[in-house]
Design an enzyme around this catalytic site. Structure first.
Site, mmCIF file in Angstrom:
data_model
loop_
_atom_site.group_PDB
_atom_site.id
_atom_site.type_symbol
_atom_site.label_atom_id
_atom_site.label_comp_id
_atom_site.label_asym_id
_atom_site.label_seq_id
_atom_site.Cartn_x
_atom_site.Cartn_y
_atom_site.Cartn_z
ATOM 1 C CG ASP A 129 0.809 -3.151 -9.235
ATOM 2 O OD1 ASP A 129 -0.333 -3.267 -8.773
ATOM 3 O OD2 ASP A 129 1.773 -3.843 -8.850
ATOM 4 C CG ASP B 141 -0.224 -9.972 -5.721
ATOM 5 O OD1 ASP B 141 -0.104 -9.883 -6.959
ATOM 6 O OD2 ASP B 141 0.003 -9.025 -4.945
HETATM 7 C C1 DGJ Z 1 1.636 -6.109 -6.751
HETATM 8 C C2 DGJ Z 1 1.359 -6.967 -7.942
HETATM 9 O O1 DGJ Z 1 0.147 -7.624 -7.792
HETATM 10 C C3 DGJ Z 1 2.520 -7.936 -8.149
HETATM 11 O O2 DGJ Z 1 2.235 -8.778 -9.229
HETATM 12 C C4 DGJ Z 1 3.775 -7.153 -8.373
HETATM 13 O O3 DGJ Z 1 3.686 -6.442 -9.577
HETATM 14 C C5 DGJ Z 1 4.012 -6.223 -7.202
HETATM 15 N N1 DGJ Z 1 2.871 -5.398 -6.930
HETATM 16 C C6 DGJ Z 1 5.201 -5.358 -7.447
HETATM 17 O O4 DGJ Z 1 5.364 -4.413 -6.494
#
Ligand code: DGJ
Length: 741
Positions: free
Chosen positions: A480, A550
């Site tokens: 991430d 997301d």
């Molecule tokens: C952003 C990501 O897009 C989510 O899927 C998740 O992993 C969060 N970060 C966790 O902080």
């Protein structure tokens, strides 16, 4: 496929069965552009067709007295500024005396089969020399002694060309690159619409179209990564071109950092397209003997509309940009705990979720954020990549082995480029972050960006991740990246080296990915950046799949996945079924629709199975077994967009196997209409001479040509908003006359 050099006219012709790209050495020794488009028969003498200006050009500046060559009116391959061409240039090279005037002229060229790697940068590749030919043209600026290598690779089976530029300071004085784009290309005329992918967090990569107009129109990122706002992808289509027919010129940049892509149309109809590293914040000093390689850009030309263009990118990026054992393999169906637990979990709750997931057929458990250091919220812990023993008493090693013992793979979330001020790593190394001494750091998600332009910082993070991966059974790593870069300054660099920081940062990210994959070649990397803020071809070279957004709402995902598919293959688009009401938009959609959208991506779940009803769990078990049965087709078939979700109340797409024997089509009713017309969906890519059994429509048998020209009836007809219909088609043993209604 061939690359021909006609010595008498000094013309280069690169062609395959579908495209031609023609250049010439001009009378002043510079490299000029002649043609890019549908394949032409090879012949010499095309230079006569070039855009030599005719008539009076009052402001024209000529290359020498007595010549009519005006650089402002003639398209060039890698144009400079300062000698009569007044458009934005491909490069700016500042010399010791402060001048940026240059004159790069042809020295020599070489042509070879296959393609070379680009030093430190992700790029397309070949697996055999018959797949592509490469041309390298060497040019030199006699005054500074700097050399320029322009590289062109033409792929035999695709209407695609890869390009990049390399500067070599073969002179005796330092020079500074202030701009070094990957390529410049000229459209044949000005009659185009420009399409690009634009958005924001939660609504990434919406296709946006505007008419090409005089002046500069551009997209780009100065956020340090490719960004959720604009994707490094741009295309130009004829005003009438649609998904299925018409001319399209597309350009994609294999890069994850700051980028600029622009089209400049001048009043003479000359349209120059540039793509490369964003010049803002970039400068690269080259000492004598040093080199600079630009990222690679890929050009695709299609006469088969947007689908034809996308399919070329899907093949190239899916098969010859992505690497490693997962490139062609069916991807595991995952359960990710983020949307169901956030930071609030312990080993017991994780194992309970994993156990139910296993029973339903899930293949991999991915433990998301919150497992390490003091991470109980987003305010602490980033940088401390060891397990929080309060939550996970047996550590990641223990948990991963327990999950493995259940018969599932284990995946883990990390955010390697970041650190929280409240972390042991930051307390030990406060100077490891990007920051300007004596100035404050603009806050974002309570975290700072590690200075990945410094090799020792990358090496330290590598050590931590290496230990983590070595000591546990981790098959999958979700990488991430949750903030944009600000105060982008590296304290160990000299003032004149600060223009290198953005680019060196991304090179550091690539180097870390490459090193970890070399140590753990079986590891499946999934890239992520607050969802899809770094969904680009650069990351795809290391991580064959990326968390697309997301926003997991089915209706929103239709738009996001539709836009993403313009440039990226289904096998790269990670898509999960989540709970309702959806966390981002509050919408309630049927479980069936959520799954039938996510199936056109790398499939998984992001909800608490234990909070569902028995019926819902049964439905999920059915979805999982369907995906397992048809995963190859879903992930690697030829993908066709059929109806755009941006057009109104419906959407549709489909995938067809390479043999044409199997297909899966999906129709989505976003907003239902009362008393509507009987719907038929015109399919694509089937064999017109075969008949297909249509599962999902009571086993109807229907000829391929009928399905494509007349259409597949959408039955049962949608009766409510947000509903979907999925049709699996497979060729009947005997072709022809068994068509029944
Ligand atoms: C952003 C990501 O897009 C989510 O899927 C998740 O992993 C969060 N970060 C966790 O902080």
């Amino acid at each position: 496929m061939a690359i021909i050099y006609h010595a008498s006219t000094r013309e280069f012709h690169l062609y395959n069965r579908r495209i031609s790209y023609i250049m010439q050495v001009m009378e002043n020794g510079q490299l000029g552009s002649l043609y890019f488009g549908k394949k032409l028969a090879d012949r010499q003498g095309l230079r006569g067709l070039g855009r030599t200006p005719s008539g009076v050009r009052p402001h024209a500046v000529f290359v020498r007295e007595g010549s009519f060559l005006s650089l402002n009116h003639v398209p060039r391959e890698y144009p400079s500024y300062g000698t009569g061409d007044f458009h934005d240039p491909a490069f700016v090279i500042e010399q010791e005396n402060g001048s940026s005037v240059s004159n790069f002229t042809y020295v020599s060229h070489k042509i070879y089969a296959g393609k070379r790697e680009l030093d430190g940068l992700p790029a397309t590749y070949t697996e055999s020399d018959t797949e592509a030919d490469t041309l390298e043209v060497l040019l030199e600026d006699a005054v500074s002694g700097v050399r320029l290598i322009l590289r062109y690779t033409i792929f035999s089976a695709l209407p695609a060309l890869a390009r990049s530029a390399e500067f070599v300071n073969a002179g005796t004085c330092p020079v500074t690159l202030k701009r070094a784009m990957s390529m410049s290309v000229n459209l044949p005329d000005a009659d185009f619409d420009m399409l690009y992918l634009c958005g924001a967090w939660g609504r990434e990569r919406y296709p946006t179209v505007r008419r090409l107009a005089p002046g500069i129109q551009s997209i780009g990122s100065m956020r340090g990564i490719s960004s959720a706002e604009y994707n490094p992808f741009l295309l130009f289509k004829r005003p009438g071109a649609d998904e299925f027919a018409g001319e399209v010129y597309a350009c994609s940049l294999i890069y994850s950092g700051n980028f600029l892509m622009q089209a400049e149309m001048d009043p003479f109809g000359l349209t120059r397209v540039l793509a490369g590293i964003h010049p803002n914040g970039f400068s690269w000093r080259l000492q004598p003997g040093e080199r600079f390689q630009t990222p690679e850009a890929v050009l695709v030309y299609s006469r088969e509309g947007l689908n034809g263009m996308s399919q070329a990118f899907h093949r190239l990026y899916g098969r010859r940009l992505a690497r490693g054992p997962w490139r062609d393999r069916e991807r595991p169906i995952v359960i990710n705990n983020w949307e169901s637990t956030g930071f609030a979990f312990d080993e017991k709750s994780i194992l309970a979720l994993a156990e139910t997931a296993r029973k339903l057929g899930v293949e991999c458990f991915v433990l998301d954020d919150g497992w390490f250091g003091g991470r109980n919220s987003d305010r602490a812990g980033l940088g401390d990549w060891t397990a929080n023993r309060k939550k996970l008493p047996d550590g990641i090693g223990g948990l991963s082995r327990k999950i493995n013992a259940m018969g599932m793979k284990f995946g883990l979330w990390v955010e390697p480029e970041m650190v929280n001020p409240d972390s042991n790593l930051y307390r030990a190394h406060p100077d490891w972050i990007l920051h300007v001494p004596e100035r404050s750091i603009s806050p974002s998600r309570h975290q700072y960006v590690l200075d990945f332009s410094r090799p020792e910082v990358v090496d330290a993070v590598y050590e931590m991740l290496h230990t983590l991966l070595k000591d546990a059974d981790i098959s999958y790593l979700k990488w991430d990246m949750n903030r944009y870069l600000t105060e982008c300054y590296s304290v160990t660099k000299q003032p004149w080296e600060q223009g290198k920081v953005f680019h060196s940062y991304i090179l550091g990210v690539y180097r870390l990915c490459k090193k970890l994959l070399a140590d753990f070649p079986a590891l499946l990397l999934e890239s992520c950046a607050s969802g899809g803020a770094r969904f680009d071809p650069g990351m795809l070279a290391y991580a064959p799949q990326a968390w697309c957004s997301d926003d997991t709402d089915a209706v929103e995902r239709l738009k996001i996945q539709y836009g993403t598919s313009l440039a990226y293959p289904v096998s790269s688009i990670s898509a999960h079924v989540s709970a309702v009401p959806n966390q981002q938009v509050g919408r309630v959609t049927p479980l069936q629709t959520r799954a039938e959208v996510a199936m056109f991506g790398v499939f998984g779940y992001e909800l608490d199975f234990n909070a569902l009803t028995v019926e819902e769990r049964q439905e999920i078990a059915g979805q999982i077994s369907f995906v397992k049965e048809h995963r190859k087709l879903l992930e690697y078939g030829t993908f066709w967009r059929l109806l755009s979700p941006f057009g109104g109340g419906e959407a549709a797409w489909m995938t067809v196997s390479e043999s044409g024997e199997e297909a899966i089509a999906a129709y989505y009713c976003i907003l239902n209409r009362p008393n509507g017309e009987a719907k038929r969906l015109k399919l694509k890519g089937l064999n017109p001479d075969r008949s297909y059994i249509v599962d999902g429509d009571r086993g109807t048998v229907c000829p391929g040509d009928v399905l494509m020209e007349f259409g597949l009836p959408i039955r049962p007809e949608p009766s409510h908003d947000f509903s979907s219909r999925l049709f699996y088609l497979h060729a009947a043993a005997d072709a022809g006359d068994d068509f029944k209604k």
